[in-house]
Design a protein around this motif. Structure first.
Motif, mmCIF file in Angstrom:
data_model
loop_
_atom_site.group_PDB
_atom_site.id
_atom_site.type_symbol
_atom_site.label_atom_id
_atom_site.label_comp_id
_atom_site.label_asym_id
_atom_site.label_seq_id
_atom_site.Cartn_x
_atom_site.Cartn_y
_atom_site.Cartn_z
ATOM 1 N N SER A 119 0.836 -1.200 0.000
ATOM 2 C CA SER A 119 0.000 0.000 0.000
ATOM 3 C C SER A 119 0.872 1.251 0.000
ATOM 4 O O SER A 119 1.753 1.392 0.846
ATOM 5 C CB SER A 119 -0.905 0.007 1.238
ATOM 6 N N PRO A 120 0.651 2.191 -0.928
ATOM 7 C CA PRO A 120 1.451 3.415 -0.964
ATOM 8 C C PRO A 120 1.339 4.251 0.310
ATOM 9 O O PRO A 120 2.295 4.910 0.710
ATOM 10 C CB PRO A 120 0.884 4.173 -2.173
ATOM 11 N N SER A 121 0.171 4.222 0.974
ATOM 12 C CA SER A 121 -0.027 5.073 2.139
ATOM 13 C C SER A 121 0.405 4.424 3.449
ATOM 14 O O SER A 121 0.876 5.111 4.358
ATOM 15 C CB SER A 121 -1.505 5.480 2.255
ATOM 16 N N HIS A 122 0.262 3.091 3.580
ATOM 17 C CA HIS A 122 0.525 2.445 4.860
ATOM 18 C C HIS A 122 1.624 1.387 4.805
ATOM 19 O O HIS A 122 2.152 0.992 5.839
ATOM 20 C CB HIS A 122 -0.746 1.781 5.394
ATOM 21 N N GLY A 123 1.939 0.896 3.623
ATOM 22 C CA GLY A 123 2.916 -0.180 3.533
ATOM 23 C C GLY A 123 2.335 -1.555 3.754
ATOM 24 O O GLY A 123 3.072 -2.539 3.826
ATOM 25 N N ASP A 124 0.999 -1.674 3.896
ATOM 26 C CA ASP A 124 0.365 -2.977 4.111
ATOM 27 C C ASP A 124 0.717 -3.951 2.992
ATOM 28 O O ASP A 124 0.810 -3.573 1.827
ATOM 29 C CB ASP A 124 -1.156 -2.828 4.171
ATOM 30 N N HIS A 125 0.857 -5.227 3.354
ATOM 31 C CA HIS A 125 1.110 -6.289 2.380
ATOM 32 C C HIS A 125 -0.195 -7.035 2.073
ATOM 33 O O HIS A 125 -1.079 -7.106 2.923
ATOM 34 C CB HIS A 125 2.121 -7.299 2.937
ATOM 35 N N PRO A 126 -0.307 -7.623 0.895
ATOM 36 C CA PRO A 126 -1.508 -8.419 0.571
ATOM 37 C C PRO A 126 -1.396 -9.835 1.137
ATOM 38 O O PRO A 126 -1.378 -10.828 0.408
ATOM 39 C CB PRO A 126 -1.510 -8.428 -0.963
ATOM 40 N N HIS A 127 -1.324 -9.946 2.468
ATOM 41 C CA HIS A 127 -1.039 -11.229 3.116
ATOM 42 C C HIS A 127 -2.048 -12.321 2.760
ATOM 43 O O HIS A 127 -1.688 -13.428 2.352
ATOM 44 C CB HIS A 127 -1.050 -11.074 4.643
ATOM 45 N N PHE A 128 -3.328 -12.003 2.960
ATOM 46 C CA PHE A 128 -4.363 -13.032 2.862
ATOM 47 C C PHE A 128 -4.894 -13.212 1.443
ATOM 48 O O PHE A 128 -5.677 -14.110 1.197
ATOM 49 C CB PHE A 128 -5.545 -12.665 3.770
ATOM 50 N N SER A 129 -4.493 -12.354 0.517
ATOM 51 C CA SER A 129 -5.195 -12.302 -0.762
ATOM 52 C C SER A 129 -4.620 -13.213 -1.838
ATOM 53 O O SER A 129 -5.303 -13.500 -2.816
ATOM 54 C CB SER A 129 -5.203 -10.861 -1.288
ATOM 55 N N LEU A 130 -3.385 -13.663 -1.724
ATOM 56 C CA LEU A 130 -2.782 -14.441 -2.805
ATOM 57 C C LEU A 130 -3.323 -15.866 -2.824
ATOM 58 O O LEU A 130 -3.369 -16.538 -1.799
ATOM 59 C CB LEU A 130 -1.261 -14.471 -2.642
ATOM 60 N N PRO A 131 -3.750 -16.363 -3.984
ATOM 61 C CA PRO A 131 -4.244 -17.747 -4.075
ATOM 62 C C PRO A 131 -3.147 -18.741 -3.705
ATOM 63 O O PRO A 131 -2.071 -18.742 -4.307
ATOM 64 C CB PRO A 131 -4.647 -17.880 -5.547
ATOM 65 N N PHE A 132 -3.423 -19.577 -2.727
ATOM 66 C CA PHE A 132 -2.415 -20.537 -2.280
ATOM 67 C C PHE A 132 -2.063 -21.521 -3.390
ATOM 68 O O PHE A 132 -0.910 -21.951 -3.511
ATOM 69 C CB PHE A 132 -2.934 -21.284 -1.049
ATOM 70 N N ALA A 133 -3.030 -21.874 -4.237
ATOM 71 C CA ALA A 133 -2.788 -22.838 -5.306
ATOM 72 C C ALA A 133 -1.810 -22.318 -6.345
ATOM 73 O O ALA A 133 -1.230 -23.097 -7.102
ATOM 74 C CB ALA A 133 -4.098 -23.208 -5.984
ATOM 75 N N ALA A 134 -1.618 -20.988 -6.400
ATOM 76 C CA ALA A 134 -0.737 -20.401 -7.411
ATOM 77 C C ALA A 134 0.698 -20.250 -6.933
ATOM 78 O O ALA A 134 1.590 -19.969 -7.733
ATOM 79 C CB ALA A 134 -1.261 -19.036 -7.838
ATOM 80 N N ILE A 135 0.961 -20.431 -5.640
ATOM 81 C CA ILE A 135 2.296 -20.200 -5.091
ATOM 82 C C ILE A 135 3.205 -21.384 -5.381
ATOM 83 O O ILE A 135 2.869 -22.529 -5.062
ATOM 84 C CB ILE A 135 2.225 -19.939 -3.580
ATOM 85 N N SER A 136 4.343 -21.110 -5.973
ATOM 86 C CA SER A 136 5.349 -22.137 -6.220
ATOM 87 C C SER A 136 6.346 -22.216 -5.066
ATOM 88 O O SER A 136 6.653 -23.295 -4.566
ATOM 89 C CB SER A 136 6.096 -21.854 -7.523
#
Length: 353
Positions: A119-136
């Protein structure tokens, strides 16, 4: 915005120590342990003496971690030595690397396939949003990486690498509370250098009831305002990830929305909050390659913000604690640039951008 020019010479000379198997580590002396060659935080990821590297890369395959029953990025990162994952009463996931952390992870850079994503304003990461099935796999650099990777990397770097040309899969997880998580990965390969993948995630957690201990309430609050209570939390996440590669051109897009309810308030546990994060990422790059030289042109657009953060209880119902102008549409960042890489010798690289 003024352009930033960075030039570096990177040398990856190992200092003569030999590789050892894991079973042999217990037979080594402290001096011998310090001479083990490890993967370092360079673009080549070659090996260097442990004493002479400030940052060490840990790489974990998602399929291996899944065997431990892990179904989220935060759970996977909690397995990395030197990385501590905590959940704040305000709904943030905080990553501490070597004891350094901030509430919105401004000291830990998050990368998706090598592209900065926060996030440009807070630095938050998209922790919960990434599809687990897509992670290598995930790569974690423990130590400062700002020289190579830019801002937000003074404590470390987290790089999530997605799958390429792998089998289609649908993953479903059902837990208590109840908690359901379904993610899917679809891949279409046209040739060795032409492929497309689409991933999605839908998660719904009906909640649990953790005990929350808040700060002492302000003097303006009722005298009997408590500081300890149980608050039911729940979470709802929707996400879509697209990757497309044609020869030396790559396009990536990610869109998500995550909603959290039942968070503790900022003055008292009576103030229960709900927070919604929305974000989208668009990235395009093209690389020109010739013998020892590679030149990459890239452009990235990120719009990632907290859609609403409300406080309820003894304060006015629905009062907003965090807002963004134009419903968050102006909370974005754009980045364009060029990366130049030239291999002078086997162990000497010129890198600039």
């Amino acid at each position: 915005m003024k352009p930033l020019i960075l030039f570096m010479f990177i040398s990856n000379n190992a200092l003569g120590a030999s590789q050892v198997d894991l079973v042999d580590l217990f037979d080594l002396s402290p001096e011998e342990l310090l001479n083990i060659e490890v993967s370092i935080a360079s673009h080549d990821k070659k090996e260097q003496n442990l004493l002479d590297t400030a940052a060490i890369i840990s790489t974990y395959e998602a399929k291996d971690l899944e065997g431990f029953g892990l179904h989220s990025l935060s759970d996977m990162l909690s397995f990395v030595p030197g990385v501590n994952v905590t959940y704040s009463i305000f709904g943030h996931v905080q990553y501490s690397i070597r004891g350094i952390y901030t509430i919105s992870n401004q000291k830990v850079l998050f990368l998706l396939n090598g592209v900065p994503y926060f996030s440009p304003s807070h630095g938050d990461h998209p922790h919960f949003s990434l599809p687990f099935a897509a992670i290598s796999k995930i790569e974690v650099i423990r130590g400062p990486g700002a020289l190579v990777y830019g801002s937000n990397a003074s404590a470390g770097v987290i790089n999530v690498v997605t799958k390429k040309n792998e089998s289609n899969v649908v993953k479903f997880f059902q837990g208590t509370n109840p908690h359901s998580n379904i993610s899917a990965y679809y891949n279409k390969t046209f040739s060795d250098d032409h492929y497309f993948s689409l991933s999605s995630k839908f998660e719904k957690d009906e909640g649990h009831n953790p005990e929350i201990r808040a700060y002492n309430p302000p003097p303006t609050y009722p005298s009997d305002t408590g500081t300890v209570t149980n608050i039911k939390r729940n979470r709802d996440v929707k996400s879509l990830l697209l990757n497309y590669t044609y020869k030396n051109t790559n396009f990536m897009s990610h869109l998500f929305e995550s909603t959290f309810n039942g968070l503790a308030g900022a003055g008292t546990v009576l103030n229960k909050m709900g927070m919604t994060q929305q974000g989208n990422l668009f990235h395009l790059d093209h690389t020109f390659k010739q013998d020892k030289t590679s030149i990459q042109l890239f452009g990235t657009y990120t719009n990632f913000y907290r859609f609403a953060l409300y406080e309820r209880g003894v304060t006015t119902a629905g009062s907003s604690l965090t807002t963004h102008e134009d419903n968050g549409n102006k909370n974005y960042s754009t980045k364009t640039g060029i990366k130049l890489r030239y291999n002078f010798l086997e162990n000497l690289i010129f890198f600039g951008g």
